[in-house]
Write an enzyme that holds these catalytic residues in place. Structure first.
Site, PDB file in Angstrom:
ATOM      1  N   GLU A   1      17.255  12.818   2.719  1.00  0.00           N
ATOM      2  CA  GLU A   1      17.392  11.649   1.542  1.00  0.00           C
ATOM      3  C   GLU A   1      18.718  11.037   1.963  1.00  0.00           C
ATOM      4  O   GLU A   1      18.941   9.779   1.992  1.00  0.00           O
ATOM      5  CB  GLU A   1      17.500  12.270   0.298  1.00  0.00           C
ATOM      6  CG  GLU A   1      16.196  12.616  -0.519  1.00  0.00           C
ATOM      7  CD  GLU A   1      15.274  11.290  -0.436  1.00  0.00           C
ATOM      8  OE1 GLU A   1      15.625  10.143  -0.560  1.00  0.00           O
ATOM      9  OE2 GLU A   1      13.976  11.619  -0.488  1.00  0.00           O
TER      10      GLU A   1
ATOM     11  N   TYR B   1      20.707   7.921  -7.049  1.00  0.00           N
ATOM     12  CA  TYR B   1      19.543   7.844  -6.401  1.00  0.00           C
ATOM     13  C   TYR B   1      19.266   9.139  -6.069  1.00  0.00           C
ATOM     14  O   TYR B   1      17.993   9.901  -6.148  1.00  0.00           O
ATOM     15  CB  TYR B   1      19.321   6.476  -5.460  1.00  0.00           C
ATOM     16  CG  TYR B   1      18.259   6.942  -4.638  1.00  0.00           C
ATOM     17  CD1 TYR B   1      16.751   6.949  -4.941  1.00  0.00           C
ATOM     18  CD2 TYR B   1      18.427   7.632  -3.421  1.00  0.00           C
ATOM     19  CE1 TYR B   1      15.866   7.164  -4.020  1.00  0.00           C
ATOM     20  CE2 TYR B   1      17.388   8.061  -2.263  1.00  0.00           C
ATOM     21  CZ  TYR B   1      16.244   7.821  -3.033  1.00  0.00           C
ATOM     22  OH  TYR B   1      15.098   8.217  -1.936  1.00  0.00           O
TER      23      TYR B   1
ATOM     24  N   ASP C   1      15.558   3.110  -6.379  1.00  0.00           N
ATOM     25  CA  ASP C   1      15.988   2.372  -4.962  1.00  0.00           C
ATOM     26  C   ASP C   1      15.827   1.240  -4.894  1.00  0.00           C
ATOM     27  O   ASP C   1      15.129   0.612  -5.813  1.00  0.00           O
ATOM     28  CB  ASP C   1      15.515   3.517  -3.903  1.00  0.00           C
ATOM     29  CG  ASP C   1      13.966   3.280  -3.655  1.00  0.00           C
ATOM     30  OD1 ASP C   1      13.339   2.624  -4.737  1.00  0.00           O
ATOM     31  OD2 ASP C   1      13.599   3.478  -2.568  1.00  0.00           O
TER      32      ASP C   1
ATOM     33  N   CYS D   1       4.086  -3.353  -1.384  1.00  0.00           N
ATOM     34  CA  CYS D   1       4.879  -4.325  -2.224  1.00  0.00           C
ATOM     35  C   CYS D   1       6.109  -4.547  -1.224  1.00  0.00           C
ATOM     36  O   CYS D   1       7.264  -4.449  -1.684  1.00  0.00           O
ATOM     37  CB  CYS D   1       5.257  -3.821  -3.694  1.00  0.00           C
ATOM     38  SG  CYS D   1       5.969  -5.178  -4.546  1.00  0.00           S
TER      39      CYS D   1
ATOM     40  N   CYS E   1      -0.958  -7.325  -1.653  1.00  0.00           N
ATOM     41  CA  CYS E   1      -1.634  -7.235  -3.170  1.00  0.00           C
ATOM     42  C   CYS E   1      -2.869  -6.892  -3.363  1.00  0.00           C
ATOM     43  O   CYS E   1      -3.212  -6.034  -4.363  1.00  0.00           O
ATOM     44  CB  CYS E   1      -1.045  -8.476  -4.104  1.00  0.00           C
ATOM     45  SG  CYS E   1       0.466  -8.909  -3.951  1.00  0.00           S
TER      46      CYS E   1
ATOM     47  N   CYS F   1      -2.906  -2.909  -3.766  1.00  0.00           N
ATOM     48  CA  CYS F   1      -1.848  -2.430  -4.751  1.00  0.00           C
ATOM     49  C   CYS F   1      -2.598  -2.064  -6.394  1.00  0.00           C
ATOM     50  O   CYS F   1      -3.335  -2.661  -6.851  1.00  0.00           O
ATOM     51  CB  CYS F   1      -0.823  -3.577  -5.065  1.00  0.00           C
ATOM     52  SG  CYS F   1       0.436  -2.789  -6.374  1.00  0.00           S
TER      53      CYS F   1
ATOM     54  N   CYS G   1       0.768  -7.116 -12.519  1.00  0.00           N
ATOM     55  CA  CYS G   1       1.943  -7.553 -12.178  1.00  0.00           C
ATOM     56  C   CYS G   1       2.086  -9.166 -12.549  1.00  0.00           C
ATOM     57  O   CYS G   1       1.275  -9.978 -12.088  1.00  0.00           O
ATOM     58  CB  CYS G   1       1.931  -7.514 -10.382  1.00  0.00           C
ATOM     59  SG  CYS G   1       3.398  -8.058  -9.783  1.00  0.00           S
TER      60      CYS G   1
END
Length: 373
Positions: free
Chosen positions: A59, A142, A160, A217, A224, A227, A233
């Site tokens: 991370e 985060y 994030d 995305c 899309c 998705c 959306c």
DNA sequence: CAGCCGTGGAT
DNA sequence: TATCCAAGGCT
């Protein structure tokens, strides 16, 4: 319904939010990415939990850094420092040298500092709660939320860049970043609300949202059709996906100029250690001028590490930092070993070229060395 | 709280 | 070539 709640506009009903979570986890279970620090859903279901040290390391490296760039560094660090205690006991210079090329070198300084705190104050065991993680150097909102979620399924709110993009499109958040961050956080929190309905996999959920942003995305051309949230959306419905997230325009980068001197003696070059704070803090570099708005010949002469006949390289080094563009004139010369002088102190070091990888040379200084060829 | 803090890849 | 921006944190 609490009318006193200051929830952001157009929050979806809770049953739709629950459905979205289930759809996302199904998508993740089906096609989740394999990343070397990740425990896959089926292994997670068996009770296998990731090594918090390895997750933390990933991370930190992934902050503002792409997976392909960070991955080899992650492997190298884990091989050299199998535990956080190993990392804590290492010299900082070695850590910085291994970090060279990854950028944002404060991360490396904080990484080493954080390892020391975990080794000294936590018996070498990484704390796992968001609150405890947040106290550690280099770990912000985060990273604390993500480690806590991934390593023991604490129901944190992970925000994030990926989450910001996904959420801003789903809800068509109008407030441009970075000001709109609070709205986006509130919406993300609503989606990951543990009191809603069976939210038992915060770690997988968080990784799934980030995967969605990273692979579907995407900023330029989102796919899309793949998705799981396509039907939820608002931006997709309006056909304006790539208009989000709204962002405040950036300023053009100013140009700074300077000169660097590559002094070679036999098989070694003269390096200087940079100050501990600020740009490239704690890293090594070639002696040279300050980096200012305009190139100045008198300043260049005054910055020579030793008076010599310097040969100027034909091409200048150009390098783009976060907030300015640098153009460096490169001068080089060779000096006899007897004339090296006292340069093995703390600041000045003669570095053998065949071991240059052992020194914490940032990328810009590697370019300087190449230009002095 | 807005500015500081790297680098490389994609478009 | 120009622009964006990638699993942000610190001051």
């Amino acid at each position: 319904m609490k009318e006193t709640s200051k929830s952001p506009p157009d929050l979806k009903p809770s049953d739709e939010l629950s459905a979205m979570r289930r759809a996302l986890l199904a998508w993740y279970d089906d096609g989740g990415r394999t990343l070397p620090w990740r425990v896959r859903p089926e292994d997670r279901a068996k009770g296998i939990t990731p090594d918090p040290y390895a997750v933390w390391l990933s991370e930190i490296m992934l902050q503002q850094t792409t997976v392909p760039h960070a991955t080899p560094y992650w492997r190298k660090f884990l091989a050299r420092f199998p535990t956080v205690t190993d990392l804590a006991q290492a010299d900082r210079d070695e850590v910085l040298a291994m970090w060279a090329g990854l950028g944002y070198y404060a991360r490396a300084r904080n990484l080493h500092k954080c390892a020391g705190v975990v080794a000294d104050d936590h018996d070498g065991v990484f704390p796992l709660t968001e609150t405890a993680l947040l106290k550690l150097p280099g770990i912000g909102a985060y990273t604390a939320a993500t480690i806590a979620a991934i390593c023991h399924d604490e129901a944190t709110t992970i925000v994030d860049g990926n989450v910001e993009r996904v959420i801003s499109r789903i809800f068509m958040v109008q407030t441009p970043l970075p000001k709109g961050k609070s709205d986006l956080r509130a919406l993300a929190a609503a989606l990951s609300d543990p009191t809603l309905d069976g939210f038992e996999r915060p770690g997988d959920y968080g990784q799934a949202v980030m995967d969605l942003g990273a692979t579907v995305c995407t900023p330029r051309s989102p796919t899309c059709g793949l998705c799981p949230w396509s039907g939820d959306c608002a931006a997709k419905a309006a056909g304006v996906q790539t208009d989000y997230p709204k962002k405040t325009p950036k300023k053009k980068l100013p140009v700074r100029h300077g000169a660097a001197f590559v002094l070679r003696s036999g098989d070694a070059v003269l390096l200087h250690r940079r100050p501990d704070t600020g740009l490239l803090g704690g890293m090594m570099g070639f002696p040279g001028t300050e980096w200012g708005p305009k190139p100045k010949d008198d300043v260049i002469r005054a910055a020579e590490p030793t008076p010599r006949n310097w040969e100027q390289s034909a091409v200048e080094v150009r390098h783009v930092f976060t907030h300015f563009e640098l153009r460096l004139s490169v001068f080089h010369s060779e000096i006899a070993a007897e004339l090296r002088g006292e340069a093995t102190g703390d600041v000045a070091i003669w570095a053998p070229l065949d071991r240059i990888k052992d020194y914490a040379l940032p990328t810009v200084m590697t370019k300087v060395l190449k230009a002095a060829h």
